[in-house]
Scaffold this motif. Structure first.
Motif, PDB file in Angstrom:
ATOM      1  N   LEU A 135       1.006  -1.272  -0.072  1.00 44.41           N
ATOM      2  CA  LEU A 135       0.214  -0.057   0.012  1.00 44.41           C
ATOM      3  C   LEU A 135       0.968   1.422   0.101  1.00 44.41           C
ATOM      4  O   LEU A 135       2.239   1.644   0.477  1.00 44.41           O
ATOM      5  N   CYS A 136       0.525   2.432  -0.488  1.00 44.88           N
ATOM      6  CA  CYS A 136       1.109   4.307  -1.100  1.00 44.88           C
ATOM      7  C   CYS A 136       0.674   3.872   0.803  1.00 44.88           C
ATOM      8  O   CYS A 136      -0.346   3.754   1.609  1.00 44.88           O
ATOM      9  N   PRO A 137       2.213   4.750   1.462  1.00 47.18           N
ATOM     10  CA  PRO A 137       2.221   5.006   2.450  1.00 47.18           C
ATOM     11  C   PRO A 137       1.849   6.372   2.535  1.00 47.18           C
ATOM     12  O   PRO A 137       1.298   6.414   4.102  1.00 47.18           O
ATOM     13  N   MET A 138       1.363   6.898   2.237  1.00 44.75           N
ATOM     14  CA  MET A 138       0.736   8.159   2.199  1.00 44.75           C
ATOM     15  C   MET A 138      -0.988   8.339   1.929  1.00 44.75           C
ATOM     16  O   MET A 138      -1.256   8.649   2.792  1.00 44.75           O
ATOM     17  N   CYS A 139      -1.073   8.195   0.335  1.00 45.96           N
ATOM     18  CA  CYS A 139      -2.851   7.660   0.068  1.00 45.96           C
ATOM     19  C   CYS A 139      -3.562   5.964   0.967  1.00 45.96           C
ATOM     20  O   CYS A 139      -4.536   6.344   0.414  1.00 45.96           O
ATOM     21  N   GLY A 140      -2.201   6.030   1.143  1.00 43.61           N
ATOM     22  CA  GLY A 140      -3.000   4.272   1.033  1.00 43.61           C
ATOM     23  C   GLY A 140      -3.272   3.076  -0.202  1.00 43.61           C
ATOM     24  O   GLY A 140      -4.512   2.455   0.877  1.00 43.61           O
ATOM     25  N   PRO A 147      -0.706   2.875  -9.648  1.00 43.92           N
ATOM     26  CA  PRO A 147      -0.169   3.064  -9.020  1.00 43.92           C
ATOM     27  C   PRO A 147      -0.745   4.551  -8.859  1.00 43.92           C
ATOM     28  O   PRO A 147      -1.540   5.399  -9.012  1.00 43.92           O
ATOM     29  N   CYS A 148      -0.625   5.524  -7.448  1.00 42.92           N
ATOM     30  CA  CYS A 148      -1.132   6.320  -7.386  1.00 42.92           C
ATOM     31  C   CYS A 148      -0.094   7.186  -7.058  1.00 42.92           C
ATOM     32  O   CYS A 148       1.042   7.692  -8.298  1.00 42.92           O
ATOM     33  N   ASP A 149      -0.663   9.012  -7.017  1.00 46.77           N
ATOM     34  CA  ASP A 149      -0.147  10.002  -7.329  1.00 46.77           C
ATOM     35  C   ASP A 149       1.284  10.772  -6.761  1.00 46.77           C
ATOM     36  O   ASP A 149       1.650  11.786  -6.696  1.00 46.77           O
ATOM     37  N   CYS A 150       0.978   9.777  -5.724  1.00 46.87           N
ATOM     38  CA  CYS A 150       2.345  10.809  -4.440  1.00 46.87           C
ATOM     39  C   CYS A 150       3.318  10.113  -4.782  1.00 46.87           C
ATOM     40  O   CYS A 150       4.304   9.495  -5.462  1.00 46.87           O
ATOM     41  N   SER A 151       3.656  11.701  -4.660  1.00 45.93           N
ATOM     42  CA  SER A 151       5.646  11.432  -4.443  1.00 45.93           C
ATOM     43  C   SER A 151       6.240  10.648  -3.672  1.00 45.93           C
ATOM     44  O   SER A 151       5.580   9.712  -2.316  1.00 45.93           O
TER      45      SER A 151
HETATM   46 ZN   LIG Z   1      -0.491   7.470  -2.679  1.00 43.84          ZN
END
Ligand SMILES: [Zn+2]
Ligand SMILES: [Zn+2]
Length: 172
Positions: A135-140, A147-151
């Motif tokens: 999971l993305c640690p920023m947005c989950g 893929p998500c847009d988080c840096s």
């Molecule tokens: Zn993310």
């Protein structure tokens, strides 16, 4: 299923077992688990040989989805009676004897034994797939899906804090 040790005949007993275990010690459920075991006794020493197969329900440690994993293992175990001297002494098992289990009160709990063997063979950090992106640690977001847009630069918020701390220190 329990077996009375002193009642094990000289030719041994064959046990076929199929059980489902609900959430043993906070884990997901195990089972159905089948076991085919031959149990023999020489004096007070009991040997257990056979196969355990089945499925376990686990949670991926990276992306947190539930998934099933097949289990297939052979066991070759030795059991000794647990002599209840003082409880602490009795539970202290020498390191090189970890393959030896203990039974109490002339009773061998086969269900419990099978569960123990399955649990011992589960990975510490189960993964739905070796390649699981987690999971993305920023947005989950589940990165296996898209893929998500988080840096990706400051992936761990704790690291980000540390970085800031170091920068602040340099400036002062
Ligand atoms: Zn993310
Ligand atoms: Zn996963």
């Amino acid at each position: 299923m329990k077996i009375i040790v002193s009642e094990i005949e000289e030719e041994g007993v064959t046990v076929d077992l199929s059980e489902t275990y609900q959430q043993p010690s906070g884990l997901k459920s195990l089972g159905p688990i089948s076991a085919h075991l031959v149990i023999e006794r020489i004096g007070e020493e009991v040997t257990v040989n056979g196969d355990i197969t089945g499925v376990v329900n686990l949670q991926c440690s990276r992306c947190l989805i539930d998934f099933q994993k097949e289990v297939s293992l052979s066991v070759d175990l030795i059991y000794h009676p647990l002599k209840e001297v003082s409880s602490e002494e009795a539970y202290e098992i020498p390191r090189d004897e970890t393959d030896i289990g203990f039974y109490r009160n002339d009773e061998l709990d086969i269900s419990e034994m099978v569960k123990e063997q399955v649990l011992l063979n589960l990975p510490m950090k189960p993964l739905c797939d070796e390649q699981c992106k987690g999971l993305c640690p920023m947005c989950g977001a589940d990165l296996n899906l898209q893929p998500c847009d988080c840096s990706r630069e400051d992936i761990d918020p704790r690291l980000a804090k540390l970085k800031k701390l170091l920068l602040d220190r340099k400036e002062s």
